[in-house]
Design a protein around this motif. Sequence first.
Motif, PDB file in Angstrom:
ATOM      1  N   GLY A  62       0.812  -1.218   0.000  1.00 56.06           N
ATOM      2  CA  GLY A  62       0.000   0.000   0.000  1.00 56.06           C
ATOM      3  C   GLY A  62       0.835   1.254   0.000  1.00 56.06           C
ATOM      4  O   GLY A  62       2.015   1.179  -0.319  1.00 56.06           O
ATOM      5  N   PRO A  63       0.306   2.460   0.241  1.00 58.93           N
ATOM      6  CA  PRO A  63      -1.074   2.763   0.644  1.00 58.93           C
ATOM      7  C   PRO A  63      -2.060   2.683  -0.527  1.00 58.93           C
ATOM      8  O   PRO A  63      -1.658   2.691  -1.690  1.00 58.93           O
ATOM      9  N   ALA A  64      -3.349   2.635  -0.186  1.00 58.01           N
ATOM     10  CA  ALA A  64      -4.415   2.563  -1.185  1.00 58.01           C
ATOM     11  C   ALA A  64      -4.442   3.828  -2.034  1.00 58.01           C
ATOM     12  O   ALA A  64      -4.084   4.914  -1.587  1.00 58.01           O
ATOM     13  N   ARG A  65      -4.881   3.669  -3.257  1.00 53.86           N
ATOM     14  CA  ARG A  65      -5.059   4.820  -4.168  1.00 53.86           C
ATOM     15  C   ARG A  65      -5.974   4.363  -5.301  1.00 53.86           C
ATOM     16  O   ARG A  65      -6.157   3.164  -5.528  1.00 53.86           O
ATOM     17  N   PHE A  66      -6.536   5.335  -6.019  1.00 54.40           N
ATOM     18  CA  PHE A  66      -7.138   5.060  -7.322  1.00 54.40           C
ATOM     19  C   PHE A  66      -6.101   5.419  -8.389  1.00 54.40           C
ATOM     20  O   PHE A  66      -5.302   6.339  -8.198  1.00 54.40           O
ATOM     21  N   HIS A  67      -6.116   4.727  -9.534  1.00 55.28           N
ATOM     22  CA  HIS A  67      -5.378   5.256 -10.682  1.00 55.28           C
ATOM     23  C   HIS A  67      -6.226   5.131 -11.949  1.00 55.28           C
ATOM     24  O   HIS A  67      -7.212   4.393 -11.977  1.00 55.28           O
ATOM     25  N   LEU A  68      -5.847   5.901 -12.957  1.00 55.48           N
ATOM     26  CA  LEU A  68      -6.564   5.900 -14.238  1.00 55.48           C
ATOM     27  C   LEU A  68      -5.735   5.211 -15.304  1.00 55.48           C
ATOM     28  O   LEU A  68      -4.516   5.283 -15.290  1.00 55.48           O
ATOM     29  N   ASP A  69      -6.421   4.564 -16.253  1.00 56.32           N
ATOM     30  CA  ASP A  69      -5.757   4.033 -17.442  1.00 56.32           C
ATOM     31  C   ASP A  69      -6.183   4.849 -18.657  1.00 56.32           C
ATOM     32  O   ASP A  69      -7.388   4.959 -18.942  1.00 56.32           O
ATOM     33  N   ILE A  70      -5.209   5.395 -19.364  1.00 58.17           N
ATOM     34  CA  ILE A  70      -5.466   6.048 -20.650  1.00 58.17           C
ATOM     35  C   ILE A  70      -5.114   5.047 -21.739  1.00 58.17           C
ATOM     36  O   ILE A  70      -3.966   4.622 -21.864  1.00 58.17           O
ATOM     37  N   GLU A  71      -6.125   4.686 -22.516  1.00 59.00           N
ATOM     38  CA  GLU A  71      -5.993   3.683 -23.581  1.00 59.00           C
ATOM     39  C   GLU A  71      -5.607   4.406 -24.876  1.00 59.00           C
ATOM     40  O   GLU A  71      -6.117   5.490 -25.161  1.00 59.00           O
TER      41      GLU A  71
END
Lengths: 125, 125
Positions: A62-71
Amino acid sequence: MHRILVREVVVDAPSATFAATRDFWAAALLSEAQEVEAFPEFTALPDAASMSWVGLQDIGPGPARFHLDIETDDVAAEVARLAGLGAVKVADGRTWVVMRDPSGLLFDVVPHESPWFAEHSREVG
Amino acid sequence: MHRILVREVVVDAPSATFAATRDFWAAALLSEAQEVEAFPEFTALPDAASMSWVGLQDIGPGPARFHLDIETDDVAAEVARLAGLGAVKVADGRTWVVMRDPSGLLFDVVPHESPWFAEHSREVG
């Protein structure tokens, strides 16, 4: 010229809370968690109540997180473009590249595979 | 019975890096940043290259994070359902409720306003 689309939000959960987090998001978004065979640290949420795909990743300590994927249909060109806009390359993944935005937030540039890519992606002019 | 949809990813950027982060995501996603008049700490990215809406929030001292908005036609019922699934309520916003998932990640439950809500939202059975 290439095309891009933000395709997915990934919930990066520490191993200690991964099962609880996976079960929460699956139930919250009316889906059933499904481990991704080729990449067992990833779990998909098929048909989640979401405009984007939503997935989970067990990230170990960790720590926890959000992440984004750009396709994109051209990972190298998109990584170069985003670096020119102020992102910093962090690491090469198996088929993707990990970058940070100007606030330090992680996101990935990933090869296109979603069924909506042709229809919804946008051309980088 | 009510309906839900993950509608938006919000980039929560500290004031110190907000302008650079806003300009980065606007250019990265082929949009033009537009401050939200009613809520000046929020900035929208109209027609971003994304399946979901993407927005930004100036959060003051930070640290940076992404958060998700779950849109619903019954905020109170959805907050109660998610609490039953293991989320914890953190705060009441103006029209929304802030919660944390089992890994501590923040998300909001927000009233429905997107043009796709009727078509893409899912009924909580």
